[in-house]
Motif scaffolding. Structure first.
Motif, short mmCIF file in Angstrom:
data_model
loop_
_atom_site.label_atom_id
_atom_site.label_comp_id
_atom_site.label_asym_id
_atom_site.label_seq_id
_atom_site.Cartn_x
_atom_site.Cartn_y
_atom_site.Cartn_z
N MET A 1 36.25 46.28 27.60
CA MET A 1 35.23 46.63 28.17
C MET A 1 35.43 47.85 29.18
N ARG A 2 34.33 48.59 29.61
CA ARG A 2 34.73 49.57 30.83
C ARG A 2 34.39 48.75 32.02
N SER A 3 34.84 49.16 33.34
CA SER A 3 34.55 48.66 34.49
C SER A 3 34.41 49.78 35.63
N ILE A 4 33.59 49.26 36.40
CA ILE A 4 33.26 50.10 37.63
C ILE A 4 33.51 49.16 39.15
N LEU A 5 34.51 49.96 39.73
CA LEU A 5 34.78 49.32 41.04
C LEU A 5 33.85 49.77 42.03
N THR A 6 33.57 48.73 42.83
CA THR A 6 32.52 48.89 43.99
C THR A 6 33.33 48.98 45.37
N HIS A 7 33.17 49.95 46.36
CA HIS A 7 33.52 49.99 47.44
C HIS A 7 32.59 49.67 48.58
N VAL B 1 29.39 47.20 30.24
CA VAL B 1 30.32 47.75 31.60
C VAL B 1 30.30 46.52 32.60
N PHE B 2 31.52 46.23 33.25
CA PHE B 2 31.33 45.28 34.33
C PHE B 2 31.83 45.96 35.66
N VAL B 3 30.79 45.45 36.66
CA VAL B 3 31.04 45.91 38.05
C VAL B 3 31.53 44.78 38.84
N GLY B 4 32.30 45.16 39.84
CA GLY B 4 33.04 44.21 40.67
C GLY B 4 33.74 44.93 41.74
N ASP B 5 34.23 44.18 42.84
CA ASP B 5 34.99 44.85 43.99
C ASP B 5 36.49 44.55 43.58
N ARG B 6 36.96 43.64 43.00
CA ARG B 6 38.38 43.30 42.81
C ARG B 6 39.02 43.92 41.59
N VAL B 7 40.28 44.65 41.97
CA VAL B 7 40.76 45.55 40.60
C VAL B 7 41.36 44.22 39.45
#
Length: 231
Positions: free
Chosen positions: A197-203, A179-185
């Motif tokens: 990969m699956r992605s998580i967007l952080t706010h 899983v990848f985590v980051g702030d940019r779409v």
């Protein structure tokens, strides 16, 4: 099964504050090197870089070192290369100085590792890898990461699939296991998704609209990642 989580750095693991202007410092350096009108020359070179960066990242998939980008604005001889390298160093120092530690990061990474989930970092950055690693060590975060991939070191930047492949090869894992985590779409959600990969967007620090990118999750604080990937 999720076996690892890769994290973006700037505005994800830590907050990026505004970067200090290095023009005056660069002018002092040029003056010490005997450059006439060093203040005007410093302004010219730094402004040329700013114009270059104004459209940077819009479809850009290659990452070039600052010294390589700046050299054409300065000249083509060995002296110019030295001047470009000094500007590169000044900007790198200003970059790492603006990092602001995020709350609960050690606990987050420790919880993931305790759950058997491996951790890595993948960052778009023009800053030299040794400075990046040194600053992460100061934040007591580097020891959590099995891989730390910096775009300038490999000359590719997110969302280029190759930068994610480098991290995956380092982990020895398949995209579906990470899983990848980051702030940019564009860079941190769609980029990893292009490989499966699956992605998580952080706010937490920035709030980009996920629109139709369909992330695995959207979190308001990075600590929420643990529940998403272990639940």
């Amino acid at each position: 099964m999720i076996r690892a989580v890769l994290f973006d750095l700037g505005d994800t693991v830590f907050k990026l504050n505004p970067m200090a202007d290095v023009t005056d410092e660069y002018a002092k350096f040029l003056g010490g090197e005997g450059v006439a009108d060093s203040e005007a020359e410093a302004v010219r070179v730094v402004e040329s870089l700013r114009k270059y960066w104004a459209g940077y990242g819009r479809g850009q998939l290659e990452e070039l070192p600052i010294a390589e980008i700046a050299s054409p604005f300065i000249g083509s001889d060995a002296r110019a290369d030295r001047f470009a390298a000094r500007l590169d160093a000044l900007l790198a120092e200003a970059d790492v100085a603006r990092w602001e530690a995020g709350a609960g990061r050690d606990e987050l990474f420790s919880a993931l590792r305790a759950a058997g989930i491996r951790v890595g970092f993948v960052s778009n950055t023009l800053t030299a890898p040794d400075l990046m690693r040194g600053r992460l060590e100061e934040f007591e975060l580097l020891h959590h990461a099995e891989v730390a991939v910096f775009s300038v070191e490999h000359r590719v930047r997110k969302p280029n699939p190759e930068i994610f492949r480098i991290a995956l090869r380092g982990l020895g894992l398949e995209p579906t296991e990470v899983v990848f985590v980051g702030d940019r779409v564009r860079e941190d959600v769609r980029g990893p998704q292009s490989l499966g990969m699956r992605s998580i967007l952080t706010h937490e620090f920035r709030q980009e609209d996920p629109a139709d990118s369909n992330p695995f999750g959207v979190v308001q604080h990075l600590s929420e990642v643990v529940g998403l990937v272990t639940g």
